[in-house]
Design a protein around this motif. Structure first.
Motif, short mmCIF file in Angstrom:
data_model
loop_
_atom_site.label_atom_id
_atom_site.label_comp_id
_atom_site.label_asym_id
_atom_site.label_seq_id
_atom_site.Cartn_x
_atom_site.Cartn_y
_atom_site.Cartn_z
N TYR A 8 0.93 -1.65 -0.14
CA TYR A 8 -0.01 -0.43 0.19
C TYR A 8 0.93 1.33 -0.36
CZ TYR A 8 -3.72 -3.02 1.14
OH TYR A 8 -5.02 -3.76 1.67
N LEU A 9 0.65 2.63 -0.71
CA LEU A 9 0.68 3.21 -0.51
C LEU A 9 0.85 4.40 0.81
CD1 LEU A 9 0.49 4.38 -4.16
CD2 LEU A 9 3.00 4.22 -3.24
N ARG A 10 1.75 4.59 1.02
CA ARG A 10 1.45 5.23 2.41
C ARG A 10 0.70 6.11 2.43
NH1 ARG A 10 8.09 7.53 3.61
NH2 ARG A 10 8.06 9.35 2.53
N TYR A 36 0.65 10.09 0.41
CA TYR A 36 -0.27 9.61 -1.30
C TYR A 36 -1.75 9.40 -0.50
CZ TYR A 36 4.09 8.99 -2.48
OH TYR A 36 5.85 8.44 -2.83
N LEU A 37 -2.56 10.53 -0.46
CA LEU A 37 -3.69 10.58 -0.47
C LEU A 37 -5.11 10.13 -1.45
CD1 LEU A 37 -3.62 13.52 1.86
CD2 LEU A 37 -3.30 10.95 2.49
N LYS A 38 -5.88 9.39 -2.07
CA LYS A 38 -6.86 9.78 -2.78
C LYS A 38 -7.23 10.25 -3.03
CE LYS A 38 -8.10 4.47 -2.48
NZ LYS A 38 -9.36 3.36 -2.47
N ARG A 39 -7.91 10.67 -4.12
CA ARG A 39 -8.63 11.87 -4.57
C ARG A 39 -9.95 11.40 -4.67
NH1 ARG A 39 -5.57 16.42 -5.63
NH2 ARG A 39 -4.05 15.64 -7.35
N ALA A 40 -10.98 12.90 -3.64
CA ALA A 40 -12.86 12.36 -4.22
C ALA A 40 -12.94 11.67 -5.42
CB ALA A 40 -13.38 13.39 -3.36
N GLU A 91 0.20 14.49 -3.26
CA GLU A 91 1.21 13.35 -3.11
C GLU A 91 2.01 15.15 -2.29
OE1 GLU A 91 3.54 12.49 -5.37
OE2 GLU A 91 2.14 11.14 -6.53
N PRO A 92 0.85 15.25 -1.01
CA PRO A 92 1.36 16.12 -0.41
C PRO A 92 2.72 15.76 0.77
CG PRO A 92 -0.16 15.15 1.13
CD PRO A 92 -0.91 14.80 0.06
N GLN A 93 3.77 16.95 0.71
CA GLN A 93 5.42 16.33 1.84
C GLN A 93 4.51 16.86 3.37
OE1 GLN A 93 8.13 15.96 0.34
NE2 GLN A 93 8.62 16.97 -1.14
N ARG A 94 5.35 15.68 3.83
CA ARG A 94 5.34 15.37 5.30
C ARG A 94 6.39 15.38 6.23
NH1 ARG A 94 -0.36 12.82 6.33
NH2 ARG A 94 -1.62 14.76 5.61
#
Lengths: 833, 347
Positions: free
Chosen positions: A577-579, A609-613, A623-626
């Motif tokens: 899974y993408l984190r 990596y956050l799924k879009r709606a 893909e925000p930087q953390r």
């Protein structure tokens, strides 16, 4: 592509050393990845020309003292025959037959020769020593293939052809060099001996020779006896067929077997070997049918029909549906009764050449690369044939392949060849014609050549070149073998390649610079990295891929697979899974490090990596930087200076975060107690907020988390912050005038209820102290008997200073009075001193 | 005894007493008893008035020299005592300078980060700007716009991780190279010139070994403009290599193939571990593959929004981990993503 040098030399004279040849070809784009030597100087096992020679086995006799051994009298060109003791089973049939009418040829090795140990696992060298074997001196050997390093075969001795010259060093007879090339997709023409030879000819100016192609067409005409129907001309632009009758199946000659082996293919029988040999030699895959298994000798090229099935050569049965064509129906060669083979990819079992075959129907065709690629992908089997077809085979090649194959078949397997060839060529080759100007060559390559010079570079590669427009351009016609040439840039590459990349001059771009551009996110990243390294943290980069188990170990509530992007083809379950957080992988690194050391501080900057709606315009995830931090263990490195054994806690982490934010000039961040996050200790965690937006979380890890991650430290701390939100808050530094007047220092010790947050106490002091308060430092916190239960004492140092004067005692006393009253009134604090 | 004689005697006696003094207290006492307001010298000077007028100037002068002599002697003695006191203090304060120092805790940047920064710095001076592009890509950007339509055999050069999507949605994958970034950088600039580098993580569906990672960094570079030629590509890469590996490093350009460049080139430098004679690291070739490059394919230029008849450009791609491995002699790429401080603290 493995190319035996001896084979190559049949097509072109080579005067360069093997190393020079490899380098020349590498520099011309055909990368030589290795040189393998067999028997010759420089090989792992060089065959001693004095001691390993061709021998003639004159007579085979029973060993007087051993049933399973024989004595062979071998003439190796040195006068008297030498007696060799051997247990080779393939000599037993000749035992005690007296002098053999047709002596057998073998490889004779004398005492002192170095060979591989035939009985050892792998490749162990040994030196041949004389010793008596059951009473008879054995100081020479007849060698197996394994002992010579030719193959793993140690079943019997290697039998050479009858015409092998007795006494000649084996090195001269079978020694060879194999060049291993990495053939890139645009060099498909070099997936053949001929293709490599053509490149060498173009590079060195040596002429190219074609192999023996004599065929005696002594059979009746093929016309009318073999029929070909192409139902899919776009997928099968050309299909040729010939017939040879009366062949004898048997092993192929040693030279052919050796070349196939060196090229990486396994010899099967003479028919199959010839098919493979010609494919490797000329680059034209072909297929040999047992003609008697092809109904009416009628080949039909068509797409599969519903419900059809085929058992391929590898004895696997396939449903011939769209799954086998990657969405397209598979393309087949059929007879009127049904499918015979998967076109260009794999033959069928029913029409395979067998030991009883006498008539061979030879197919040489050109197939559409896409359908071949799809079938090969669906089958998960890239054959040597499909590899060539999917990169594009020369349309003009099939007749040549037919003749060469027939010539070899006739010579090796006998038989009579039917006259003529069925040639169904519905989509003839359309030559690519391009006008190349010196200007274009200069623009792309950066060299100035005349049209005539350009033509001279291209012609040896088979390009037809005519100077046009009074020599202002070259009209170039690409040969059919160059299916990769479609546009001017391709020709520029050929010009550059043959001219020599190394001869092209060096220059630095003279064109306009791009518009200036700031990159705030990169600048922020650089600063944050420097600040954190300066604060003593090491930078880690962990995997972007993780598992639900790893996520759950940190926070079971996060392990909802539906929120995550999942790989369709993960390599391992650990990386599936993408984190969505850096913590699972970074905390794992923390745990691993704690096994090795007493103090670990890590940070990582990376994307999540956050799924879009659903229904969003961009199919890609956000893909925000953390930024994540993780630390645990001793506060100070163990050393002789500090007996301090304390371990890090929440405030070590908070201090780092505070320094980071201060250095980025971000003020006003609130630390709001975080009591219900399962990742953290409920009393030692905070959410970072600024103006209502959450920048991230920091805290001591919950003991359950430490347990699950096997973090071996009394306390472990972690933070995860949103670097994009932080970036938006960064302010530039601001200068405040430095007062020339002295400061006045006051210490203030107060007692307040423990529930009152320190931040509130400080805010209250600031509120009443006014503008003259320059700094406020908390330097003691005490809870205990002296202040009573439920209370704590906080001691601050206050520094006052005015920009324009020296403060007097009365002024300070007044302010202090105000603060004291304010503290009492606002938060019920009392003053201790 | 005449006043002068008394003075001589006093001076003699004082100097003798001073020579005996070994500490500052005694020195202060000495000062008070000889040079103080009530000291011996002052007391003796009271006798000056009783002298005949003509003897006074000479006696007065003698007094002055005596005072000066004693004051100077005092100063010297004071300095001497201070020196001695300091010397004692030094001896008491001596340390073993070979004991370890107090190290401030300073962390380290990841070797990949360090390599990336060096690349940014060198190429930045040549006008290349850093851009970013997504790691999770569409098939269109990772392959199609880079001149690899579906079923293109060159796709085999990149083993790809695909992301599960619902049927009907665009195919998503983990980018196999930073090359899709070319399209973003070109589209953001076309028709104006662009020089960009695009660093970032890439992914390949490959068994992880000491040499191959499923995850790695790449830095893509592109330059598009009027009159950019292969010679410019060579010049840029040689300048880059000389900055990174030292002036005069031997380089080699050999033709290669990438679907998105034409002509394509592989750029090698002479193996600095064996000096070109051949070793394990350079696979006995004497050369180290540093990066792949080429002139941007006309189709890719068009996809980026440029007219390939008017502008040209080059692109290159390099692997910072591989470069760091070569530089530091790192034998296993897996350390890069281990987060292991035994590795991280070496750079």
């Amino acid at each position: 592509m493995r190319v035996p040098l001896s084979w190559l030399k049949e097509f072109v004279d080579i005067t360069l050393s093997v190393e020079e040849l490899a380098e020349r070809l590498t520099r011309a784009g055909l990368e030589c990845e290795g040189i393998e030597r067999i028997g010759v100087e420089g090989a792992d096992l060089p065959w001693d020309p004095e001691k390993i020679v061709i021998g003639s086995i004159l007579e085979v006799r029973q060993h007087p003292n051993a049933d399973r051994l024989v004595l062979a009298d071998v003439d190796y060109g040195a006068g008297a025959p030498h007696t060799v003791v051997t247990g080779a089973p393939n000599l037993f049939p000749y035992k005690d037959k007296g002098r053999l009418p047709q002596p057998l040829k073998g490889v004779f090795a004398r005492e002192g020769a170095e060979l591989y140990d035939g009985h050892a696992e792998g490749w162990v060298k040994m030196r041949l020593k004389g010793r008596p074997v059951r009473g008879i001196m054995s100081d020479a050997m007849l060698c197996s293939e394994k002992e010579l390093g030719l193959s793993e075969d140690h079943e019997g001795i290697l039998i050479l052809p009858d015409d092998a010259p007795v006494g000649a060093p084996l090195r001269d007879y079978l020694g060879d060099v194999v060049l291993k090339f990495d053939v890139l997709p645009n060099m498909a023409r070099c997936l053949s001996i001929l293709g490599v030879a053509r490149e060498i000819a173009a590079l060195t100016g040596s002429p190219l020779r074609m192999p023996e192609m004599t065929v005696v067409e002594d059979g009746p005409p093929v016309e009318g006896r073999v029929r070909v129907t192409i139902e899919e001309p776009d997928l099968c632009p050309r299909f040729t067929a010939t017939l040879i009758e009366g062949v004898t199946i048997g092993p192929s000659p040693l030279w052919m077997q050796r070349r196939l082996t060196m090229a990486g293919m396994r010899p099967i029988n003479n028919i199959v070997d010839i098919s493979n040999y010609v494919m490797l030699e000329l680059g034209g895959p072909n297929h040999m049918f047992d003609a008697d298994q092809v109904a009416d000798q009628h080949l039909i090229i068509r797409l599969a029909r519903p419900g059809e099935r085929l058992v391929t050569l590898d004895n696997k049965e396939h449903n011939l549906d769209a799954s086998l064509g990657g969405g397209m129906l598979p393309l087949l060669v059929c007879d009127p009764h049904g499918p015979l083979s998967l076109a260009g990819v794999m033959g069928g079992a029913s029409s395979e050449v067998s030991a009883t075959t006498t008539r061979v129907l030879l197919e040489v065709a050109v197939w559409d690369p896409t359908i071949i690629r799809r079938m090969g992908t669906a089958l998960r089997a890239r054959s040597e044939a499909s590899k060539r077809f999917e990169r594009g085979v020369d349309y003009e090649l099939p007749p040549l392949v037919q003749r060469r194959a027939l010539s070899l078949l006739q010579r090796i397997a006998g038989g009579s060849v039917a006259q003529g060839m069925v040639d169904n060529y519905p989509r003839p080759w359309q030559p690519v014609i391009l006008d190349l100007t010196p200007r274009e060559v200069r623009r792309i390559v950066g060299i100035s050549l005349s049209a005539a010079e350009i033509a001279d570079l291209l012609r040896p590669l088979g390009f037809a070149c005519d100077l046009i427009d009074n020599g202002a351009a070259v009209r170039v016609t690409a040969p059919s073998v160059r299916r990769d040439i479609t546009m001017l840039a391709d020709l520029c590459e050929e010009v550059a390649r043959i001219y020599g990349y190394d001869r092209i001059p060096l220059s630095l771009m003279a064109d306009a610079l791009p518009e200036p551009r700031n990159n705030p996110s990169l600048e922020l990243e650089l600063r944050v990295r420097d600040l954190l390294a300066g604060a003593g943290l090491d930078e880690a980069i962990t995997y972007s891929l993780t598992s639900m188990a790893a996520v759950a170990a940190v926070n079971p509530a996060d392990a909802d697979a539906s929120l995550y992007l999942r790989l369709a083809n993960p390599l391992t379950p650990e990386r599936e899974y993408l984190r969505r957080s850096l913590l699972p992988t970074l905390l794992d690194a923390l745990a691993q490090n704690l096994r090795e050391r007493e103090r670990v501080l890590l940070f990582e900057i990376g994307r999540v990596y956050l799924k879009r709606a659903p229904g969003s315009d961009d199919p890609r995830p956000a893909e925000p930087q953390r930024l994540a931090l993780a630390l645990a263990g001793r506060r100070y490195e163990r050393s002789w200076h500090t007996p301090d054994e304390t371990v890090m806690d929440f405030f070590d982490l908070k201090g780092i975060v505070e320094v980071l934010l201060t250095r980025l000039n971000i003020a006003g961040v609130q630390y709001v107690p975080l009591t219900d996050d399962p990742r953290f200790h409920p009393g030692r965690a905070a959410r970072l907020e600024r103006d209502g937006s959450v920048l991230g979380v920091i805290g001591e890890l919950h003991p359950d988390v430490c347990e699950r991650l096997a973090i071996a430290a009394p306390r472990a701390m972690a933070a995860e912050l949103d670097l994009e939100l932080i970036g938006a808050l960064v302010e530039s530094a601001r200068y405040r005038a430095i007062s020339r007047y002295p400061a006045t220092t006051q210490d203030l010790s107060l007692v307040a209820a423990v529930e009152v947050p320190a931040e509130r106490v400080a805010a209250t002091i600031r509120k009443y102290a006014g503008a003259l308060l320059e700094s406020l430092t908390l330097f003691d916190v005490y809870e205990g008997e002296q202040v009573g239960a439920g209370k704590r004492s906080l001691t601050y140092r206050l520094v006052f200073r005015a920009p324009d004067r020296t403060l007097n005692d009365a002024e300070i006393a007044k302010i202090r009075q105000k603060i004291v009253r304010g503290l009492e009134y606002d938060i019920g604090a009392t003053i201790r001193g | 005894m005449s006043l002068i004689d008394q003075l001589n005697q006093l001076e003699h006696e004082a100097l003798a007493a001073l020579a005996q003094i070994t500490d500052l207290t005694a020195l202060t006492e000495w000062k008070n008893s000889y040079l103080g307001k009530q000291g011996a010298l002052s007391r003796l000077s009271r006798g000056l008035g009783a002298l005949p007028a003509d003897a006074r100037p000479a006696a007065g002068a003698r007094f002055n020299t005596a005072r000066a002599t004693l004051e100077q002697a005092l100063e010297r003695a004071e300095a001497q005592l201070k020196r001695m006191a300091r010397q004692h203090a030094f001896e008491a304060d001596q340390v073993d300078v070979t004991l370890p120092g107090r190290a401030p805790a300073v962390g380290r940047l990841h070797p990949t980060t360090q390599m990336l920064r060096q690349i940014y710095a060198i190429l930045g001076e040549m006008g290349f700007q850093v851009w970013e592009s997504p790691e999770v890509e569409t098939d269109e950007f990772n392959f199609q716009l880079l001149n690899m339509p579906p079923d293109h055999p060159a796709r085999d050069m990149w083993d790809t991780f695909y992301v599960e999507t619902t049927p009907g949605d665009a195919t998503l994958l983990l980018r196999t190279h930073t090359s899709p970034g070319q399209i973003y950088a070109m589209r953001a600039n076309a028709p104006k010139p662009v020089r960009a580098i695009l660093p970032g993580k890439c992914y390949r569906y490959e068994q992880v070994t000491a040499r191959h990672e499923m995850q790695f960094y790449q830095v893509e570079g592109i330059a598009v403009g009027e009159q950019i030629s292969f010679a410019d590509l060579k010049g840029t890469l040689v300048a880059f290599a000389e900055r990174l590996y030292g002036k005069g490093v031997k380089t080699r350009f050999r033709p290669s193939y990438f679907p998105f460049t034409e002509p394509s080139v592989e750029f090698d430098i002479e193996c600095f571990l064996c000096g070109g004679t051949g070793c394990r690291v350079c696979k006995h070739s004497g050369w180290l593959e540093i990066l792949g490059a080429g002139m941007i394919h006309p189709t890719v230029l068009r996809n980026g929004g440029y007219d390939p008849e008017k502008v040209s450009g080059f692109a290159f791609g390099m692997g910072p981990e591989r470069m760091a491995m070569l530089r530091y002699g790192i034998d296993d790429i897996r350390w890069f993503f281990s987060g292991d401080e035994r590795f991280l603290q070496q750079f």
